[in-house]
Motif scaffolding. Structure first.
Motif, PDB file in Angstrom:
ATOM      1  N   PHE A   6       1.992  -3.246   5.238  1.00  0.00           N
ATOM      2  CA  PHE A   6       1.103  -3.095   4.088  1.00  0.00           C
ATOM      3  C   PHE A   6       1.260  -4.260   3.120  1.00  0.00           C
ATOM      4  CE2 PHE A   6       1.236   1.660   4.959  1.00  0.00           C
ATOM      5  CZ  PHE A   6      -0.067   1.710   5.441  1.00  0.00           C
ATOM      6  N   PHE A   7       2.485  -4.665   2.835  1.00  0.00           N
ATOM      7  CA  PHE A   7       2.700  -5.784   1.921  1.00  0.00           C
ATOM      8  C   PHE A   7       2.187  -7.098   2.527  1.00  0.00           C
ATOM      9  CE2 PHE A   7       5.720  -3.047  -0.398  1.00  0.00           C
ATOM     10  CZ  PHE A   7       5.230  -3.266  -1.682  1.00  0.00           C
ATOM     11  N   GLY A   8       2.418  -7.283   3.814  1.00  0.00           N
ATOM     12  CA  GLY A   8       1.887  -8.474   4.478  1.00  0.00           C
ATOM     13  C   GLY A   8       0.372  -8.505   4.434  1.00  0.00           C
ATOM     14  N   ALA A   9      -0.238  -7.356   4.703  1.00  0.00           N
ATOM     15  CA  ALA A   9      -1.699  -7.273   4.642  1.00  0.00           C
ATOM     16  C   ALA A   9      -2.187  -7.584   3.230  1.00  0.00           C
ATOM     17  CB  ALA A   9      -2.161  -5.878   5.085  1.00  0.00           C
ATOM     18  N   ALA A  10      -1.510  -7.052   2.231  1.00  0.00           N
ATOM     19  CA  ALA A  10      -1.921  -7.287   0.843  1.00  0.00           C
ATOM     20  C   ALA A  10      -1.827  -8.769   0.490  1.00  0.00           C
ATOM     21  CB  ALA A  10      -1.063  -6.458  -0.111  1.00  0.00           C
ATOM     22  N   ILE A  11      -0.785  -9.427   0.941  1.00  0.00           N
ATOM     23  CA  ILE A  11      -0.635 -10.858   0.649  1.00  0.00           C
ATOM     24  C   ILE A  11      -1.779 -11.645   1.263  1.00  0.00           C
ATOM     25  CG2 ILE A  11       0.791 -12.888   1.185  1.00  0.00           C
ATOM     26  CD1 ILE A  11       3.234 -10.943   0.777  1.00  0.00           C
ATOM     27  N   PHE A  12      -2.135 -11.329   2.507  1.00  0.00           N
ATOM     28  CA  PHE A  12      -3.231 -12.049   3.145  1.00  0.00           C
ATOM     29  C   PHE A  12      -4.581 -11.703   2.530  1.00  0.00           C
ATOM     30  CE2 PHE A  12      -0.191 -12.733   6.678  1.00  0.00           C
ATOM     31  CZ  PHE A  12      -0.306 -14.107   6.748  1.00  0.00           C
ATOM     32  N   GLU A  13      -4.782 -10.450   2.141  1.00  0.00           N
ATOM     33  CA  GLU A  13      -6.062 -10.097   1.524  1.00  0.00           C
ATOM     34  C   GLU A  13      -6.213 -10.764   0.163  1.00  0.00           C
ATOM     35  OE1 GLU A  13      -8.999  -6.431   0.354  1.00  0.00           O
ATOM     36  OE2 GLU A  13      -6.880  -5.974   0.594  1.00  0.00           O
ATOM     37  N   ILE A  14      -5.189 -10.658  -0.661  1.00  0.00           N
ATOM     38  CA  ILE A  14      -5.254 -11.269  -1.989  1.00  0.00           C
ATOM     39  C   ILE A  14      -5.378 -12.788  -1.854  1.00  0.00           C
ATOM     40  CG2 ILE A  14      -3.941 -11.701  -4.110  1.00  0.00           C
ATOM     41  CD1 ILE A  14      -2.861  -8.774  -3.734  1.00  0.00           C
ATOM     42  N   GLY A  15      -4.612 -13.376  -0.941  1.00  0.00           N
ATOM     43  CA  GLY A  15      -4.705 -14.820  -0.732  1.00  0.00           C
ATOM     44  C   GLY A  15      -6.086 -15.248  -0.276  1.00  0.00           C
ATOM     45  N   ALA A  54      -7.802   5.853   9.970  1.00  0.00           N
ATOM     46  CA  ALA A  54      -8.055   4.607   9.247  1.00  0.00           C
ATOM     47  C   ALA A  54      -8.202   4.877   7.757  1.00  0.00           C
ATOM     48  CB  ALA A  54      -9.314   3.931   9.786  1.00  0.00           C
ATOM     49  N   GLY A  55      -8.846   5.967   7.395  1.00  0.00           N
ATOM     50  CA  GLY A  55      -9.014   6.308   5.982  1.00  0.00           C
ATOM     51  C   GLY A  55      -7.688   6.502   5.273  1.00  0.00           C
ATOM     52  N   ARG A  56      -6.748   7.142   5.939  1.00  0.00           N
ATOM     53  CA  ARG A  56      -5.417   7.308   5.340  1.00  0.00           C
ATOM     54  C   ARG A  56      -4.702   5.967   5.199  1.00  0.00           C
ATOM     55  NH1 ARG A  56      -4.058  12.617   8.628  1.00  0.00           N
ATOM     56  NH2 ARG A  56      -4.960  14.135   7.181  1.00  0.00           N
ATOM     57  N   VAL A  57      -4.850   5.117   6.198  1.00  0.00           N
ATOM     58  CA  VAL A  57      -4.246   3.782   6.103  1.00  0.00           C
ATOM     59  C   VAL A  57      -4.813   3.059   4.890  1.00  0.00           C
ATOM     60  CG1 VAL A  57      -4.146   1.490   7.178  1.00  0.00           C
ATOM     61  CG2 VAL A  57      -3.714   3.514   8.546  1.00  0.00           C
ATOM     62  N   PHE A  58      -6.132   3.119   4.711  1.00  0.00           N
ATOM     63  CA  PHE A  58      -6.758   2.429   3.585  1.00  0.00           C
ATOM     64  C   PHE A  58      -6.291   3.017   2.262  1.00  0.00           C
ATOM     65  CE2 PHE A  58     -10.590   1.850   6.602  1.00  0.00           C
ATOM     66  CZ  PHE A  58      -9.935   0.829   7.279  1.00  0.00           C
ATOM     67  N   ALA A  59      -6.134   4.327   2.191  1.00  0.00           N
ATOM     68  CA  ALA A  59      -5.693   4.977   0.954  1.00  0.00           C
ATOM     69  C   ALA A  59      -4.254   4.598   0.618  1.00  0.00           C
ATOM     70  CB  ALA A  59      -5.829   6.494   1.084  1.00  0.00           C
ATOM     71  N   ILE A  60      -3.383   4.626   1.607  1.00  0.00           N
ATOM     72  CA  ILE A  60      -1.988   4.240   1.382  1.00  0.00           C
ATOM     73  C   ILE A  60      -1.918   2.766   0.990  1.00  0.00           C
ATOM     74  CG2 ILE A  60       0.270   3.948   2.488  1.00  0.00           C
ATOM     75  CD1 ILE A  60      -0.656   6.356   4.344  1.00  0.00           C
ATOM     76  N   TYR A  65      -1.666  -2.446  -2.435  1.00  0.00           N
ATOM     77  CA  TYR A  65      -2.538  -3.529  -2.898  1.00  0.00           C
ATOM     78  C   TYR A  65      -2.468  -3.671  -4.415  1.00  0.00           C
ATOM     79  CZ  TYR A  65      -6.703  -6.314  -3.742  1.00  0.00           C
ATOM     80  OH  TYR A  65      -7.562  -7.288  -4.161  1.00  0.00           O
ATOM     81  N   ILE A  66      -2.475  -2.550  -5.123  1.00  0.00           N
ATOM     82  CA  ILE A  66      -2.420  -2.591  -6.582  1.00  0.00           C
ATOM     83  C   ILE A  66      -1.099  -3.197  -7.054  1.00  0.00           C
ATOM     84  CG2 ILE A  66      -2.309  -1.135  -8.644  1.00  0.00           C
ATOM     85  CD1 ILE A  66      -4.463   0.637  -7.259  1.00  0.00           C
ATOM     86  N   VAL A  67       0.005  -2.793  -6.448  1.00  0.00           N
ATOM     87  CA  VAL A  67       1.309  -3.373  -6.803  1.00  0.00           C
ATOM     88  C   VAL A  67       1.303  -4.881  -6.569  1.00  0.00           C
ATOM     89  CG1 VAL A  67       3.754  -3.470  -6.168  1.00  0.00           C
ATOM     90  CG2 VAL A  67       2.600  -1.272  -6.345  1.00  0.00           C
ATOM     91  N   THR A  68       0.819  -5.288  -5.414  1.00  0.00           N
ATOM     92  CA  THR A  68       0.811  -6.703  -5.062  1.00  0.00           C
ATOM     93  C   THR A  68      -0.128  -7.493  -5.967  1.00  0.00           C
ATOM     94  OG1 THR A  68       1.252  -6.024  -2.781  1.00  0.00           O
ATOM     95  CG2 THR A  68       0.617  -8.316  -3.118  1.00  0.00           C
ATOM     96  N   SER A  69      -1.248  -6.894  -6.356  1.00  0.00           N
ATOM     97  CA  SER A  69      -2.186  -7.564  -7.257  1.00  0.00           C
ATOM     98  C   SER A  69      -1.573  -7.808  -8.630  1.00  0.00           C
ATOM     99  CB  SER A  69      -3.465  -6.732  -7.417  1.00  0.00           C
ATOM    100  OG  SER A  69      -4.153  -6.651  -6.201  1.00  0.00           O
TER     101      SER A  69
END
Length: 106
Positions: A6-15, A54-60, A65-69
């Motif tokens: 999740f953190f890796g995904a957030a870094i790539f999405e935000i980046g 997938a919906g649960r993955v997106f919710a979690i 994502y908010i923390v990483t943002s």
């Protein structure tokens, strides 16, 4: 392991989103190439999370994502989070934790 994904995904999405933002604001269309690659990696990493929905993955992921943002805002933009930012982070993590750790019948 899921939290690392999740953190890796957030870094790539935000980046990736940040690179698009820079490309549009600064007229640097070449930034779209690494942006699209980063967003592709975001989607790939999120698909590895391994939950049943997938919906649960997106919710979690939303909580992570908010923390990483907020961390991005602090680290890259030099804006210190205020109490409302931190309160929002806490709410988002609480919601994500409920979804992630909820006992579900098999």
């Amino acid at each position: 392991m899921a939290f690392l994904l999740f953190f890796g995904a957030a870094i790539f999405e935000i980046g990736g989103c940040y690179l698009i933002w820079l490309a549009m604001r600064n007229g640097q269309p070449w930034l779209w190439v690494p942006a699209v690659l980063a967003l592709g990696l975001f989607g790939y990493l999120l698909s590895l999370a391994g939950t049943d929905s997938a919906g649960r993955v997106f919710a979690i992921y939303g909580g992570i994502y908010i923390v990483t943002s907020v961390a991005f805002t602090t680290g890259f933009e030099g804006i210190r989070p205020d109490r409302w930012d931190l309160f929002g982070v806490g709410l988002a993590l609480a919601g994500a934790a409920v979804i992630f750790f909820a006992p579900r019948g098999g």
